[in-house]
Design a protein around this motif. Structure first.
Motif, mmCIF file in Angstrom:
data_model
loop_
_atom_site.group_PDB
_atom_site.id
_atom_site.type_symbol
_atom_site.label_atom_id
_atom_site.label_comp_id
_atom_site.label_asym_id
_atom_site.label_seq_id
_atom_site.Cartn_x
_atom_site.Cartn_y
_atom_site.Cartn_z
ATOM 1 N N TYR A 12 72.310 -28.270 13.104
ATOM 2 C CA TYR A 12 73.716 -27.979 13.401
ATOM 3 C C TYR A 12 74.518 -27.605 12.161
ATOM 4 C CZ TYR A 12 73.287 -29.048 18.316
ATOM 5 O OH TYR A 12 72.948 -28.987 19.643
ATOM 6 N N ALA A 13 74.150 -28.149 11.004
ATOM 7 C CA ALA A 13 74.832 -27.755 9.769
ATOM 8 C C ALA A 13 74.537 -26.291 9.448
ATOM 9 C CB ALA A 13 74.396 -28.650 8.611
ATOM 10 N N ASN A 14 73.317 -25.866 9.662
ATOM 11 C CA ASN A 14 72.957 -24.467 9.409
ATOM 12 C C ASN A 14 73.612 -23.526 10.413
ATOM 13 O OD1 ASN A 14 71.090 -24.005 7.068
ATOM 14 N ND2 ASN A 14 69.987 -25.687 8.053
ATOM 15 N N LYS A 15 73.719 -23.966 11.680
ATOM 16 C CA LYS A 15 74.435 -23.168 12.682
ATOM 17 C C LYS A 15 75.891 -22.966 12.261
ATOM 18 C CE LYS A 15 72.030 -24.225 17.052
ATOM 19 N NZ LYS A 15 72.193 -24.846 18.389
ATOM 20 N N SER A 16 76.523 -24.054 11.848
ATOM 21 C CA SER A 16 77.927 -23.997 11.425
ATOM 22 C C SER A 16 78.072 -23.123 10.185
ATOM 23 C CB SER A 16 78.454 -25.402 11.118
ATOM 24 O OG SER A 16 78.395 -26.211 12.249
ATOM 25 N N LEU A 17 77.168 -23.317 9.234
ATOM 26 C CA LEU A 17 77.233 -22.565 7.971
ATOM 27 C C LEU A 17 77.186 -21.064 8.226
ATOM 28 C CD1 LEU A 17 77.277 -22.483 4.893
ATOM 29 C CD2 LEU A 17 74.787 -22.764 4.914
ATOM 30 N N GLU A 18 76.322 -20.647 9.142
ATOM 31 C CA GLU A 18 76.198 -19.215 9.456
ATOM 32 C C GLU A 18 77.535 -18.641 9.927
ATOM 33 O OE1 GLU A 18 73.575 -16.268 12.392
ATOM 34 O OE2 GLU A 18 73.146 -18.426 12.316
ATOM 35 N N TYR A 19 78.211 -19.390 10.796
ATOM 36 C CA TYR A 19 79.505 -18.911 11.303
ATOM 37 C C TYR A 19 80.568 -18.924 10.209
ATOM 38 C CZ TYR A 19 83.999 -18.841 13.652
ATOM 39 O OH TYR A 19 85.289 -18.539 14.004
ATOM 40 N N TYR A 20 80.671 -20.025 9.468
ATOM 41 C CA TYR A 20 81.745 -20.142 8.475
ATOM 42 C C TYR A 20 81.565 -19.162 7.318
ATOM 43 C CZ TYR A 20 83.331 -24.137 11.120
ATOM 44 O OH TYR A 20 83.806 -24.929 12.130
ATOM 45 N N ARG A 21 80.324 -18.832 7.018
ATOM 46 C CA ARG A 21 80.095 -17.767 6.032
ATOM 47 C C ARG A 21 80.623 -16.433 6.550
ATOM 48 N NH1 ARG A 21 73.806 -18.762 4.404
ATOM 49 N NH2 ARG A 21 74.088 -19.898 2.446
#
Length: 423
Positions: free
Chosen positions: A210-219
């Motif tokens: 979930y951290a990687n999912k979020s990171l992709e969007y916030y980037r």
């Protein structure tokens, strides 16, 4: 919500100096009107229309639109945790609730009030609002259920009940559909909170996913603050699976971003976690340097944030058997945490336990562990912390030659940690 409709009925009745008997005559009983006004009855629309007609409720459309816009802005403030603006808009809203005719919006406002009370640390009001909404939740639409579950999760998160919070966040995700305003932003925020919560209870795979999912969007939207926070969660998870080099890279990325956006909180978080990484790698000198830097960066932070590097310094010196410096940081921790309760920070108990480890065991040590620390951690389902304190208790019994009790609690510690991995 219906109780807000009742509030409007009561407001206009009082404004006209009309008694309940006068308003209810020929429509409903006085007792039923009283229930409506107090939010304890859910009357049909035809009854409400009759009451409104008798009160001659006519509303200024412009005023109503303005209040509705304030509600939307209030929701925005809460989403981005703009506490000062949220507080200002909330105070405007409570004066003009009677102007709102949109029941769906009133439901949402009542649910968002839970988030508002939590953010402003109004614990008593948050608890009252939670239990009030819980009774009414069976009437919620899917949209209302999404926000109710999300804010309920945050309610438990702030009370350190991370397992319950994670369960509720995951339930909320099942109600995240096209009816939710700003769906993509909500989904990413929910993913981030699932990652944070999973990290707290060492659900490493879940936290990473979930951290990687979020990171992709916030980037993709250049939200550097949230991207840095995702890097920290990823770094913690990588450290826990012994990927030390990758963990350090994640913290360094977070640190670089935090400095570029002048965010002291995230910078101190990345520095604190670098200290923990070096501690795990048995490099006490580097660990202490980072912990000291973290402590300096948190000089103006609330006590519950200040105690984190203080605790780390105390434990690092204790591991090195440098009891002089361990005691120095212990005393500082006891002083800073004196205004806190265990519900604010589990470090409150930690300092009390280490007071015995560092200064010598007192008569109350067993009582502290058995009747305070362990029940608290069990209630909150903080299994790793339970495991840690069970081992401390077992070692204590071993050192005073109570070998059967030592074996009992070593076994219990193993069971607790094994079960936590199987959940």
């Amino acid at each position: 919500m219906r109780d807000s409709v009742g509030y409007r009925i009561k407001y206009f009745r009082s404004k006209l100096n009309m008694t309940q008997a006068e308003l209810s005559k020929g429509i409903i009983s006085v007792s039923y009107l009283s229930k409506i006004e107090n939010g304890n009855a859910d009357p049909p629309e035809e009854i409400l229309e009759l009451l409104k007609n008798r009160l001659d409720i006519t509303q200024n459309i412009d005023d109503t639109c303005e209040v509705e816009e304030t509600i939307i802005q209030f929701f925005h403030n809460l989403f981005y945790k703009e506490t000062d603006e949220a507080d200002k808009n909330y105070k405007l809203l409570i004066k003009d609730l009677y102007l709102i005719t949109n029941n769906d919006l009133l439901y949402l406002l009542e649910i968002h009030k839970l988030q508002y009370f939590i953010l402003l640390k109004k614990d008593k009001q948050a608890a009252e609002q939670y239990f009030k909404l819980n009774k009414q939740s069976k009437h919620f639409s899917n949209k209302h259920k999404y926000y109710w579950l999300k804010f309920s999760a945050y309610y438990y998160f702030r009370r350190l009940s991370y397992s319950k919070a994670l369960e509720l966040y995951q339930q909320a995700s099942s109600y995240l559909d096209s009816n939710i305003d700003s769906r993509i932003e909500e989904e990413s925020d929910l993913h981030y909170m699932i990652a944070v919560t999973a990290s707290h209870i060492r659900k490493i795979h879940l936290a990473l996913v979930y951290a990687n999912k979020s990171l992709e969007y916030y980037r993709s939207i250049y939200n550097l603050k949230r991207a840095a926070e995702c890097h920290i969660i990823i770094g913690i998870s990588l450290r826990r699976i012994n990927e030390y080099k990758k963990s350090l890279e994640s913290y360094q990325l977070a640190s670089t971003i935090a400095k570029s956006i002048h965010n002291n909180r995230i910078y101190s978080l990345s520095i604190q976690n670098m200290g923990k990484l070096y501690s795990v790698m048995n490099d006490s000198k580097q660990a202490i340097e980072y912990y000291l830097k973290s402590y300096e960066l948190r000089a103006d932070s609330p006590p519950e944030k200040q105690v984190i590097p203080v605790s780390s310094l105390m434990k690092e010196y204790y591991i090195k058997n440098d009891l002089f410096n361990a005691e120095y940081w212990l005393d500082k921790g006891l002083q800073i945490s004196s205004s806190l309760s265990p519900a604010d920070s589990i470090y409150v108990y930690e300092f009390k336990v280490y007071n015995n480890l560092i200064k010598g065991f007192g008569d109350s040590f067993e009582d502290l562990i058995l009747n305070n620390v362990l029940p608290f951690l069990k209630e909150k389902q903080l299994h790793y912390e339970q495991y840690t304190y069970l081992k401390i208790l077992a070692k204590y019994y071993y050192n005073i030659r109570k070998y059967k009790l030592a074996a009992k609690y070593f076994d219990y510690a193993s069971i607790v940690i094994t079960n936590s991995y199987m959940e």
